[in-house]
Scaffold this motif. Structure first.
Motif, PDB file in Angstrom:
ATOM      1  N   GLY A  75      25.183 -24.184 -13.965  1.00 60.83           N
ATOM      2  CA  GLY A  75      25.116 -24.766 -15.298  1.00 60.83           C
ATOM      3  C   GLY A  75      24.772 -23.726 -16.352  1.00 60.83           C
ATOM      4  N   GLY A  76      25.177 -22.487 -16.128  1.00 59.42           N
ATOM      5  CA  GLY A  76      24.920 -21.404 -17.071  1.00 59.42           C
ATOM      6  C   GLY A  76      23.614 -20.664 -16.850  1.00 59.42           C
ATOM      7  N   ALA A  77      22.745 -21.211 -16.001  1.00 62.87           N
ATOM      8  CA  ALA A  77      21.452 -20.565 -15.733  1.00 62.87           C
ATOM      9  C   ALA A  77      21.556 -19.690 -14.489  1.00 62.87           C
ATOM     10  CB  ALA A  77      20.371 -21.623 -15.536  1.00 62.87           C
ATOM     11  N   ASN A 114      29.775 -26.816 -11.592  1.00 60.30           N
ATOM     12  CA  ASN A 114      28.917 -26.067 -12.519  1.00 60.30           C
ATOM     13  C   ASN A 114      28.381 -24.774 -11.911  1.00 60.30           C
ATOM     14  OD1 ASN A 114      27.179 -27.217 -10.694  1.00 60.30           O
ATOM     15  ND2 ASN A 114      25.730 -28.000 -12.222  1.00 60.30           N
ATOM     16  N   ILE A 115      28.974 -24.367 -10.764  1.00 61.61           N
ATOM     17  CA  ILE A 115      28.586 -23.113 -10.116  1.00 61.61           C
ATOM     18  C   ILE A 115      29.596 -22.033 -10.479  1.00 61.61           C
ATOM     19  CG2 ILE A 115      28.120 -21.922  -7.940  1.00 61.61           C
ATOM     20  CD1 ILE A 115      27.637 -24.698  -6.683  1.00 61.61           C
ATOM     21  N   GLU A 116      29.114 -20.875 -10.919  1.00 62.40           N
ATOM     22  CA  GLU A 116      29.970 -19.731 -11.169  1.00 62.40           C
ATOM     23  C   GLU A 116      29.445 -18.542 -10.371  1.00 62.40           C
ATOM     24  OE1 GLU A 116      30.688 -18.685 -15.191  1.00 62.40           O
ATOM     25  OE2 GLU A 116      31.551 -20.637 -15.728  1.00 62.40           O
ATOM     26  N   LEU A 117      30.352 -17.824  -9.714  1.00 70.84           N
ATOM     27  CA  LEU A 117      29.982 -16.670  -8.906  1.00 70.84           C
ATOM     28  C   LEU A 117      30.827 -15.483  -9.331  1.00 70.84           C
ATOM     29  CD1 LEU A 117      29.311 -16.500  -5.094  1.00 70.84           C
ATOM     30  CD2 LEU A 117      30.981 -14.949  -6.121  1.00 70.84           C
ATOM     31  N   ASP A 118      30.161 -14.428  -9.736  1.00 72.93           N
ATOM     32  CA  ASP A 118      30.831 -13.174 -10.110  1.00 72.93           C
ATOM     33  C   ASP A 118      30.695 -12.214  -8.938  1.00 72.93           C
ATOM     34  OD1 ASP A 118      31.571 -10.672 -11.115  1.00 72.93           O
ATOM     35  OD2 ASP A 118      30.875 -11.158 -13.133  1.00 72.93           O
TER      36      ASP A 118
END
Length: 221
Positions: A144-146, A131-135
């Motif tokens: 989780g989107g936060a 649930n981790i996203e890194l741009d």
């Protein structure tokens, strides 16, 4: 991310190095063209800031050599040569951008980011793990989107882990990402960054493998 700064003016070099370190980059600063050639042969860089007039070897010689060797590392020329002919010459040599001294440091940072983004068009700037996203282009992390607020070095550590998310990342690899030559690295600095990341992403988000290094928690765990 690691930047090579090639500038023989001590005052400007120190100012730019300090600014970029605050921006989260590891910065290797050399003041001679021949020293820059050695650095480029022995290290991998995400961007090069290159003065044209240098002792040892000129910036033009270095840039021509890089492009002749098909090295596509982004190069931003930083110079006092400000005529239109100078700019055209620098860009034709293979520079990605051209900054005339004195320049604004915030503009320099923006141009570095733009150059790195352009060279990353064929890379995956959006990294996902669980649930981790890194741009990496926008320097933004969500859980989780936060959105999650990270310091520049916390972001750099997480980026290193996510690039190698199925591998063990050693302490030396993380230090290579965070620190330039001559930087004083406290013995527990990496552990402190990992501790802060766990507080923000979850205690089990990063696994320590004693004597080996770190890795992200398995996605299916």
């Amino acid at each position: 991310m690691r930047i090579l700064l090639v500038e023989d003016d001590p005052s400007l070099g120190a100012t730019v190095q300090s600014w970029l370190q605050l921006d989260g980059y590891a910065v290797d600063w050399v003041q001679r063209g021949d020293s820059a050639a050695t650095a480029l042969q022995t290290h991998s860089y995400d961007c090069v800031l290159l003065d044209r007039g240098l002792p040892g070897a000129s910036g033009d010689q270095l840039l021509s050599g890089l492009r002749a060797a098909r090295d596509v590392v982004p190069v931003l020329i930083i110079t006092a040569r400000d005529t239109l002919a100078d700019r055209i010459e620098g860009l034709d040599l293979g520079a990605d951008d051209y900054l005339v001294k004195p320049f604004d440091l915030e503009e320099m940072s923006a141009r570095i980011r733009a150059a790195i983004r352009r060279h990353g068009l064929h890379a995956d700037n959006l990294l996902k793990h669980g649930n981790i996203e890194l741009d990496s282009a926008a320097k933004r992390v969500t859980l989780g989107g936060a959105p999650i607020e990270l310091t520049a070095r916390e972001f750099a550590v997480l980026h290193a882990l996510m690039l190698r998310r199925r591998q063990i990342v050693t302490r030396a690899q993380i230090e290579e990402t965070l620190y330039g030559w001559g930087d004083e690295v406290e013995s527990n600095a990496i552990e402190v960054h990992i501790h802060h990341l766990r507080k923000k992403l979850g205690a089990a988000s990063i696994v320590t493998l004693r004597g080996l290094g770190y890795r992200l928690k398995e996605e299916h765990a």
